[in-house]
Design a protein around this motif. Sequence first.
Motif: not given
Lengths: 366, 366, 366, 366
Positions: D261-279
């Motif tokens: 539940e806690a981990n923020d998964p990584f994702t691509m957003q407009n070519g930039v690495i972001r996390t899906m949540s920011n817990n």
Amino acid sequence: MNTLGNNYRITSFGESHGRCVGVVVDGCPAGLPITGEFIQKELDRRKPGQNAVSTSRREEDQVEILSGLYKGYTTGAPICMLVWNRDRDSSGYETRRWTPRPGHADYTARIRYGGYNDYRGGGRFSGRLTAGYVMAGAVAKRLLTHTLGVEVLAHTSQVGEMKSPKVSVEEIRKHAESNPVRCGDPETAARMEKAIKSVSQKGDSLGGVVECVALNVPAGLGQPLFDTLEGDIAKALFAIPAVKAVEFGLGTVLSSMKGSEANDPFTMQNGVIRTMSNNFGGILGGLSNGMSITCRVSFKPTPSIGLEQYTVDIQKMEETSIRVDGRHDPCIVPRAVPVVEAMIAVVLTDHALQAGVIGQVLGDIK
Amino acid sequence: MNTLGNNYRITSFGESHGRCVGVVVDGCPAGLPITGEFIQKELDRRKPGQNAVSTSRREEDQVEILSGLYKGYTTGAPICMLVWNRDRDSSGYETRRWTPRPGHADYTARIRYGGYNDYRGGGRFSGRLTAGYVMAGAVAKRLLTHTLGVEVLAHTSQVGEMKSPKVSVEEIRKHAESNPVRCGDPETAARMEKAIKSVSQKGDSLGGVVECVALNVPAGLGQPLFDTLEGDIAKALFAIPAVKAVEFGLGTVLSSMKGSEANDPFTMQNGVIRTMSNNFGGILGGLSNGMSITCRVSFKPTPSIGLEQYTVDIQKMEETSIRVDGRHDPCIVPRAVPVVEAMIAVVLTDHALQAGVIGQVLGDIK
Amino acid sequence: MNTLGNNYRITSFGESHGRCVGVVVDGCPAGLPITGEFIQKELDRRKPGQNAVSTSRREEDQVEILSGLYKGYTTGAPICMLVWNRDRDSSGYETRRWTPRPGHADYTARIRYGGYNDYRGGGRFSGRLTAGYVMAGAVAKRLLTHTLGVEVLAHTSQVGEMKSPKVSVEEIRKHAESNPVRCGDPETAARMEKAIKSVSQKGDSLGGVVECVALNVPAGLGQPLFDTLEGDIAKALFAIPAVKAVEFGLGTVLSSMKGSEANDPFTMQNGVIRTMSNNFGGILGGLSNGMSITCRVSFKPTPSIGLEQYTVDIQKMEETSIRVDGRHDPCIVPRAVPVVEAMIAVVLTDHALQAGVIGQVLGDIK
Amino acid sequence: MNTLGNNYRITSFGESHGRCVGVVVDGCPAGLPITGEFIQKELDRRKPGQNAVSTSRREEDQVEILSGLYKGYTTGAPICMLVWNRDRDSSGYETRRWTPRPGHADYTARIRYGGYNDYRGGGRFSGRLTAGYVMAGAVAKRLLTHTLGVEVLAHTSQVGEMKSPKVSVEEIRKHAESNPVRCGDPETAARMEKAIKSVSQKGDSLGGVVECVALNVPAGLGQPLFDTLEGDIAKALFAIPAVKAVEFGLGTVLSSMKGSEANDPFTMQNGVIRTMSNNFGGILGGLSNGMSITCRVSFKPTPSIGLEQYTVDIQKMEETSIRVDGRHDPCIVPRAVPVVEAMIAVVLTDHALQAGVIGQVLGDIK
């Protein structure tokens, strides 16, 4: 206490007759290619027992790298390095425990640590600790050369009353490592060697001077007032046991000069601003000016001598005398040459990182 | 950067032609009785415009204490002190902006700060900044005297080629403040004064040497290797503009000596351990040994001279020449005497606090 | 960087899968009697592979003391200690190199060190590094107990949603080391253990809370504003991987209270000034007030989980998923208990040395 | 002691009822355009006497810049700034001198400084000292915005038991400065204001929470272990009087969560690495990950209350009671909002300079 520097930070540990002498280097950027062989080469220059003018203590002084390197590169993590102490001969230190050796830290250490200090071989005050400086300096040298092309170069310019004539950088490069006293002038070197052997036979010792030059230092390193290049280099050099004076450029000689004689006039040289002379040793207002940084480091004679000396028995609080037999360099200066280079490299690296000039270069590699 | 020291920590601020020059002193224990008058007395010794051998810039240099004192005692809070700049004459600096003065930090500061530095009067690199040192040193001196009876005393031992004979502490106490060059030997003082006036008339300048002694320093202050007394004192002294060499005890002379000549033998004196001579300046292994701490500080000649000098125009990147008119000390050494004392007092206080010897004394007061 | 503290200063080195994990402790006064066994006892509490709720990585974690001790006492020299890494299993890390594990530092370390960091086992970011904290904390604990009678004591007060009722110091002393989760309440401990095993079987993990109390801390430690006890303790606790919140006294609960409810009234107790309650955790204005210092440390759940998670392939810059198999604690909190104690002991020692209260006690021994 | 930070370093001085409150900012690069008006704007947000929910002490709090700026740009020299204390009312403090106010530092300061501290208005422990933080933070904010586009933004998310719903950055920007309690949700703001007035009339006080977010922080700032972003931010926040807890991301809530539940998964957003949540609040392994940095700061209720409280007479060493009349904020949280922003800006600047990311941008300007 036992940590020096801000951006390139070295922490020293170990004792002369303890298990090892080591150093933790912090702040070295990631991505610097470096090998144990490179560090060993510098260590070998400082190693005891190399020739007739050095101590007979024999230590392999093989560098052990405990952390901070991976796949041949620095990782950005602290680099812990050490050499083990093997050829320890602590006999004599127990009997001499209550009679402080003149010129040594035996007495002051006792006051400071209430007698709990490890007094064998000078303990924490021993010149052997400079093995750690040399390892830290080797990493600094590698970083400086790799990123900025800076070269730090020293030689023995004086032993007792024997003074080398002024030598060029080329002469230092060519001759200093080819004679046991590490003098840039071979003819003086021979006389220095003879002088050392002569006092050694009489149970006495000699002091001397190391001259150092740092080439290709970019202009603008350092800071005004408290963190001047001079101040930080001097502090680092006084960390070498037996150093009693540090001078930059013409040093003490400048006191006798007029402004019109001393000032280094600016000029253009191939489109670059330079000074015509370099009396101020490459530093103005505490900052490098793009010229070579030059300094002189004066060493007192090795305090351990075989001749009888007055001292006190601190248990009985009465006067007595002492002869310091054992294995000592009759003149520490030749072995101090790589140590002086190391400390200057450490300080220049610290300032280069602070000024941001290294990051820009190494950053491209990543 | 602009903070020096660990346990007694001074932070400098201000510029030569800005609004003020100041200092924040941190770490002074609570309960020290001190007055503005005491600090002012030290400041007055450094004040410009005192006599014929100093600059004609006139500054009242009245200390303003902004924080840290209450009801005549230090409170344990940081002590902020400053002097306002009043007699600023920044004319000349705008026109000289692109032609760096030889021997000054104009060029290196420009490189370092990309031209954004306040270049008027040397800005942050000016000797005027040492007013802050003197204020911080006054508090340190008060603390040292009040708790440990330590006295820090300096005099001008050399101006150009005029060298003072060896003088006693009593002679320094008696004579140094009675002549404009602050030399402990009145006869030499007269010759020094003449020499300064002579070069001054020719538009030239002189360097010189300040000798300093610290009395009653308890044994055991300092630390081995990195935070030696020598290293920290040297770093603090190189914070004074124009200093180019620092020596302890016999300094550079020790390089020419044999161990048997140089070593200070221990002896008993009224039940106390002392050394027979003091060639090493009261420091062994980086720690005080209970003898007087002695050092020599070499100053280069004032770089501002009225004679024509070569320099470059950094806008046009071409060679040109310059005459530095304005108000400068033809020899900075006499006014540097209280500054040297101040910096040594600052460092000794830092180490005394670190070693815990001050707390024990001042603690009784509370 | 990798050095923490001013008067009691610890420098960390090593990596999870490098040769060792170590620490250099600087500033410990000379004359403290301490043995390797004492340090080992603390290390054993942190050791992996102790029971069913911890990782299966097996490490002996035998302390090696490389410097700073002599004849059973500290010498005043830096104490270098390390544990060797033996049971390294770096398989998996190479294949996972380009897919950063969510919740871990893989991605941020890569950005910071340009890919040169040692990524095996989390490298420099691994919880294994806390072995160094525990060794440094053991020395600190010994010094605190020996000189001031200070005791630092922690227990697991929460695992996931299982919360311990409020327990007394006696209950912590009695129970915390007797159950694998280190909870001061045995009944809750059993439920916590069950909860950890349950999530572990599902490939998931849990967070939790460590509560810590420091007893017999003398009043007056700390400093106002920047170097408050709270600030320094918090900084030290955030050095433990997975810590995300630090609270003192009632912590976040104080935000909902009124001043009349929250304030701890002063009272006299056997002639000593105390407070009736201790809502503020023994700290007022950043300084200890003589009451117990209490704090709560919140840990996020172990980020390594066997369940599938989204991540990115940073080489291909595209989305992918990952399962983090390997040997991890399903809940790090039980093993963090001695680490929290260690860091608080380190900070209290630093402040006790700064305030001079330790020197007075240990000084008598010398 | 009274200096915070390494590369961006602030030194605080002054007392609540002394002459002034000030700060020296060291390490700000040369070439940053900044005006007194910009700094004043931040100071005005913190200024006392602004409205019905704040203290009635009236201070103009006009910034005086004493050094470090020239022609509208920073010069690279230390920036000394202060506000004068004008509306001092020290009556009451003399009579209350021997009866420490519960919840205040009166007692601990007395122990620490042996009674020599300036106790008027809390002296060095007063919230008024945060005026210095705000000035230092203003320079930091300017530098962060100018070079990196970083924005630091806070609001009052809780007062007593009134909690704001989760608000967006846009809502904070729009509403926080428009209501006297600085809450991002106007409806909650009204209730908070009412609650403060209500307790104030009863002579009581309230605590609360400030939430802060830093936008556009580049990934890779911070360091593993000792100098984590969390640790340094927490230390800086605990420098604000009355702070008792600091949380990052979901903070204490993370303790109750599972890894999945806690981990923020990584994702691509407009070519930039972001996390899906920011817990985890934008920080992994102590380093920024490119997401917003979020934290929560809990304040205890103002300890000064008009209701009768138990305390002791430390002269007579007997129990007594006290009412703390005077001019105090019944809830300090609204005025703490700009202070929290300032301290976070200071720490981010320190780390951005350390990582070299600011130099690269500002360097282009020169």
